[in-house]
Design an enzyme around this catalytic site. Structure first.
Site, mmCIF file in Angstrom:
data_model
loop_
_atom_site.group_PDB
_atom_site.id
_atom_site.type_symbol
_atom_site.label_atom_id
_atom_site.label_comp_id
_atom_site.label_asym_id
_atom_site.label_seq_id
_atom_site.Cartn_x
_atom_site.Cartn_y
_atom_site.Cartn_z
ATOM 1 N N ASP A 11 22.474 -35.873 32.220
ATOM 2 C CA ASP A 11 21.001 -35.851 32.284
ATOM 3 C C ASP A 11 20.346 -37.190 32.643
ATOM 4 O OD1 ASP A 11 21.514 -33.279 31.468
ATOM 5 O OD2 ASP A 11 20.282 -33.333 29.666
ATOM 6 N N LYS A 109 21.622 -26.879 33.654
ATOM 7 C CA LYS A 109 21.629 -26.221 32.338
ATOM 8 C C LYS A 109 20.209 -26.102 31.816
ATOM 9 C CE LYS A 109 22.448 -30.553 29.933
ATOM 10 N NZ LYS A 109 21.155 -30.606 29.249
ATOM 11 N N CYS A 154 21.780 -34.344 24.231
ATOM 12 C CA CYS A 154 22.656 -33.743 25.242
ATOM 13 C C CYS A 154 24.023 -34.414 25.331
ATOM 14 C CB CYS A 154 21.944 -33.684 26.580
ATOM 15 S SG CYS A 154 20.568 -32.478 26.502
#
Ligand code: VGL
Ligand code: ZN
Length: 208
Positions: A11, A109, A154
């Site tokens: 991310d 995602k 994450c």
């Protein structure tokens, strides 16, 4: 690096950098470290948080307060965030200056409106796979090195799930930043109890 090693870059997106919609303090500081690390790996995989409008993790979807309120989802408690990484928005783009020419795979995602996904492996229902474990197994990539954002969400859940799925997992701690100090502390304890290794980018770079 060992032929079974892969670098997972979690991310590294504009919305998670200072000035972004869900900024992680110091998130921009790790960009050069990640760029340098990637040169050491034959296999580099990125994740990209990728939410639709009215996503379950957005406080605005529920008329609630980001960071403070939660909702009960079908899969348990869901934290609420400012709107972030909207599909196709500039905030969902990879970080300015991120330079990973050898990246071979991008896993998106969090694209289902009613299920969030912190982990690169399993959505927050802890059932739905993203397909990443299958990809890694099929390619015999068993030693995972994690970096990116955010330590307590994450990166955190990706590391825990990877361990549960049987991978060797090392988190490169100077190439990760977190949102909340207490949550970072709690996640780090979970990691250590699960057999996640903590290493520095220096150690990775020196190991060839
Ligand atoms: C993240 C909260 C919401 C992360 C993503 O990348 O850690 N955190 N969506
Ligand atoms: Zn998100």
């Amino acid at each position: 690096m060992h032929p079974s090693a892969a670098l997972l870059v979690i991310d590294m997106q504009q919305d998670f950098l200072p000035g972004g919609r869900l900024a992680v303090p110091g998130g921009d500081m790790i960009v050069p470290i990640v760029n340098r690390l990637a040169r050491k790996f034959e296999h580099v995989i990125l994740t990209q948080d990728w939410h639709p409008h009215a996503h379950i993790s957005f406080a605005t979807t529920h008329g609630k307060r980001p960071f403070l309120d939660t909702v009960e989802a079908s899969y348990g408690r869901q934290s609420l965030w400012p709107e972030h990484t909207l599909q196709g928005s500039s905030g969902a783009d990879f970080a300015d200056g991120l330079d990973l020419p050898n990246a071979e795979m991008i896993v998106r995602k969090g694209f289902r409106v009613s299920v969030d996904s912190y982990s690169a492996f399993l959505e927050n229902d802890h059932i739905t796979p993203t397909g990443l474990a299958g990809y890694l197994r099929e390619r015999q990539l068993s030693h995972l090195y994690l970096c990116g954002l955010a330590w307590d969400y994450c990166v955190g859940h990706s590391a825990l799930d990877a361990r549960e799925l049987g991978f060797q997992v090392s988190v490169i701690t100077d190439a990760v930043r977190g949102i909340d100090d207490e949550a970072v502390q709690a996640m780090t304890e979970h990691w250590l109890a699960s057999g996640v290794h903590l290493i520095s980018s220096d150690e990775v770079e020196r190991s060839g």
